[in-house]
Design an enzyme around this catalytic site. Sequence first.
Site, PDB file in Angstrom:
ATOM      1  N   HIS A 104     -22.170  46.240 -40.767  1.00  0.00           N
ATOM      2  CA  HIS A 104     -21.799  46.569 -42.148  1.00  0.00           C
ATOM      3  C   HIS A 104     -20.527  47.429 -42.168  1.00  0.00           C
ATOM      4  O   HIS A 104     -19.676  47.261 -43.036  1.00  0.00           O
ATOM      5  CB  HIS A 104     -22.948  47.298 -42.847  1.00  0.00           C
ATOM      6  CG  HIS A 104     -24.171  46.443 -43.041  1.00  0.00           C
ATOM      7  ND1 HIS A 104     -24.107  45.159 -43.518  1.00  0.00           N
ATOM      8  CD2 HIS A 104     -25.493  46.685 -42.810  1.00  0.00           C
ATOM      9  CE1 HIS A 104     -25.331  44.639 -43.576  1.00  0.00           C
ATOM     10  NE2 HIS A 104     -26.183  45.551 -43.147  1.00  0.00           N
ATOM     11  N   ASP A 128     -21.517  37.501 -46.098  1.00  0.00           N
ATOM     12  CA  ASP A 128     -22.715  37.375 -45.263  1.00  0.00           C
ATOM     13  C   ASP A 128     -22.350  37.390 -43.774  1.00  0.00           C
ATOM     14  O   ASP A 128     -21.245  36.997 -43.402  1.00  0.00           O
ATOM     15  CB  ASP A 128     -23.424  36.056 -45.631  1.00  0.00           C
ATOM     16  CG  ASP A 128     -24.865  36.056 -45.180  1.00  0.00           C
ATOM     17  OD1 ASP A 128     -25.377  37.118 -44.759  1.00  0.00           O
ATOM     18  OD2 ASP A 128     -25.499  34.990 -45.238  1.00  0.00           O
ATOM     19  N   GLY A 129     -23.311  37.820 -42.967  1.00  0.00           N
ATOM     20  CA  GLY A 129     -23.155  37.716 -41.513  1.00  0.00           C
ATOM     21  C   GLY A 129     -22.884  39.023 -40.786  1.00  0.00           C
ATOM     22  O   GLY A 129     -22.703  39.025 -39.567  1.00  0.00           O
ATOM     23  N   ASN A 134     -31.980  42.669 -51.580  1.00  0.00           N
ATOM     24  CA  ASN A 134     -31.656  43.543 -50.435  1.00  0.00           C
ATOM     25  C   ASN A 134     -32.470  44.842 -50.433  1.00  0.00           C
ATOM     26  O   ASN A 134     -32.561  45.510 -49.407  1.00  0.00           O
ATOM     27  CB  ASN A 134     -30.165  43.878 -50.396  1.00  0.00           C
ATOM     28  CG  ASN A 134     -29.300  42.728 -49.923  1.00  0.00           C
ATOM     29  OD1 ASN A 134     -28.128  42.617 -50.284  1.00  0.00           O
ATOM     30  ND2 ASN A 134     -29.855  41.840 -49.115  1.00  0.00           N
ATOM     31  N   SER A 176     -27.716  42.783 -53.071  1.00  0.00           N
ATOM     32  CA  SER A 176     -28.464  41.972 -54.039  1.00  0.00           C
ATOM     33  C   SER A 176     -29.770  42.669 -54.424  1.00  0.00           C
ATOM     34  O   SER A 176     -30.211  43.606 -53.740  1.00  0.00           O
ATOM     35  CB  SER A 176     -28.791  40.605 -53.426  1.00  0.00           C
ATOM     36  OG  SER A 176     -29.751  40.758 -52.404  1.00  0.00           O
ATOM     37  N   THR A 177     -30.399  42.180 -55.501  1.00  0.00           N
ATOM     38  CA  THR A 177     -31.707  42.753 -55.893  1.00  0.00           C
ATOM     39  C   THR A 177     -32.707  42.558 -54.740  1.00  0.00           C
ATOM     40  O   THR A 177     -33.568  43.401 -54.516  1.00  0.00           O
ATOM     41  CB  THR A 177     -32.255  42.071 -57.173  1.00  0.00           C
ATOM     42  OG1 THR A 177     -32.064  40.662 -57.062  1.00  0.00           O
ATOM     43  CG2 THR A 177     -31.533  42.550 -58.415  1.00  0.00           C
ATOM     44  N   ARG A 208     -25.413  28.282 -49.613  1.00  0.00           N
ATOM     45  CA  ARG A 208     -26.155  28.444 -50.877  1.00  0.00           C
ATOM     46  C   ARG A 208     -25.582  29.619 -51.660  1.00  0.00           C
ATOM     47  O   ARG A 208     -24.862  30.454 -51.103  1.00  0.00           O
ATOM     48  CB  ARG A 208     -27.651  28.628 -50.610  1.00  0.00           C
ATOM     49  CG  ARG A 208     -27.976  29.718 -49.620  1.00  0.00           C
ATOM     50  CD  ARG A 208     -29.490  29.894 -49.440  1.00  0.00           C
ATOM     51  NE  ARG A 208     -29.732  30.877 -48.400  1.00  0.00           N
ATOM     52  CZ  ARG A 208     -30.058  30.596 -47.151  1.00  0.00           C
ATOM     53  NH1 ARG A 208     -30.212  29.336 -46.759  1.00  0.00           N
ATOM     54  NH2 ARG A 208     -30.240  31.549 -46.264  1.00  0.00           N
TER      55      ARG A 208
HETATM   56  C1  FPP Z   1     -24.882  40.501 -45.754  1.00  0.00           C
HETATM   57  O1  FPP Z   1     -24.880  40.492 -44.356  1.00  0.00           O
HETATM   58  C2  FPP Z   1     -24.187  41.686 -46.214  1.00  0.00           C
HETATM   59  C3  FPP Z   1     -24.755  42.676 -46.953  1.00  0.00           C
HETATM   60  C4  FPP Z   1     -26.152  42.636 -47.403  1.00  0.00           C
HETATM   61  C5  FPP Z   1     -24.018  43.874 -47.319  1.00  0.00           C
HETATM   62  C6  FPP Z   1     -22.556  43.718 -47.521  1.00  0.00           C
HETATM   63  C7  FPP Z   1     -21.978  45.056 -47.442  1.00  0.00           C
HETATM   64  C8  FPP Z   1     -20.776  45.368 -46.903  1.00  0.00           C
HETATM   65  C9  FPP Z   1     -19.805  44.389 -46.463  1.00  0.00           C
HETATM   66  C10 FPP Z   1     -20.372  46.788 -46.744  1.00  0.00           C
HETATM   67  C11 FPP Z   1     -20.415  47.633 -47.950  1.00  0.00           C
HETATM   68  C12 FPP Z   1     -19.664  47.072 -49.085  1.00  0.00           C
HETATM   69  C13 FPP Z   1     -18.628  47.657 -49.735  1.00  0.00           C
HETATM   70  C14 FPP Z   1     -18.069  47.011 -50.934  1.00  0.00           C
HETATM   71  C15 FPP Z   1     -18.017  48.905 -49.296  1.00  0.00           C
HETATM   72  P1  FPP Z   1     -26.273  40.458 -43.603  1.00  0.00           P
HETATM   73  O2  FPP Z   1     -26.609  41.832 -43.179  1.00  0.00           O
HETATM   74  O3  FPP Z   1     -27.296  39.781 -44.450  1.00  0.00           O
HETATM   75  O4  FPP Z   1     -25.929  39.578 -42.366  1.00  0.00           O
HETATM   76  P2  FPP Z   1     -26.939  38.664 -41.549  1.00  0.00           P
HETATM   77  O5  FPP Z   1     -27.234  37.465 -42.412  1.00  0.00           O
HETATM   78  O6  FPP Z   1     -26.144  38.318 -40.351  1.00  0.00           O
HETATM   79  O7  FPP Z   1     -28.152  39.476 -41.245  1.00  0.00           O
END
Ligand code: FPP
Length: 249
Positions: free
Chosen positions: A36, A19-20, A67, A64-65, A193
């Site tokens: 990302h 996350d983050g 997302n 996630s579902t 969480r």
């Molecule tokens: C959550 O951060 C992260 C995700 C929803 C996507 C995770 C994906 C990657 C790390 C890249 C692709 C993965 C692979 C395996 C190649 P957020 O966007 O919710 O962060 P925020 O809470 O700061 O908004």
Amino acid sequence: MTTSSKSNLVPRHIAIIMDGNGRWAEQRNRPRLFGHKAGVDSVREIVEACRELGVEYLTLYAFSTENWNRPQSEVSGLMLLLKTYLIGELKNMLSNDIRLRCLGQQERLPREVREVLQQTVESTASCQTMNLNLALSYGGRMELIHAIRQLAGKCVDGDLLPEEINEQVLSDHLYTAGQVDPDLVIRTGGECRLSNFLLWQASYAELYFTDLKWPEFKKEQLLEAIDVFNQRQRRFGKTGAQLDLGNQK
Ligand code: FPP
């Protein structure tokens, strides 16, 4: 768990909520997708570090579902990143003997991602040193419903008796069938969480939360999480004294 060269315990299965990324990018006045992309660099480093340490299973919560509800541009950007990652990493996975599997509703993924995913899963199927699970379009509750529907179907067909359903039988119908449960669940980004991640499998996992955003989480931070894990005592419902007695044997 396995033992590392420093005689610390290395978790057999580490699962990570990455996350983050979005906030990391926003702090730099950059679009969320920039975060990302930086997150993919952390994925590469953490996969390599886990392989070096002897972690047997690494599960990454990549999508996630829930997302799917993000802006269409972010969803397609993430899908493209995934596809590019899978194409770019195949050689590396094969040379490092890493088996890729997908946890989640693969049928919801865009066709071109699904195809690359299936090819990577098939190509790495005989790799044994480390298992990399990507949780994609994954939700823990949906996974349980999926398993329960299969079990109910078997009962209706007369292939299973309701009283034969136990923890093992349910586990065998989850996306992680045949794998060990996570010992350690790490979540970056400051939230404390599980967000629908491995709800059944993480029942006895140690939980480790850090304020660091996923693009800031590298090998050094992973080692710190494993150190904290080693300082905790996992009792699985027993008393500390019972465990001490067991250790003396
Ligand atoms: C959550 O951060 C992260 C995700 C929803 C996507 C995770 C994906 C990657 C790390 C890249 C692709 C993965 C692979 C395996 C190649 P957020 O966007 O919710 O962060 P925020 O809470 O700061 O908004």
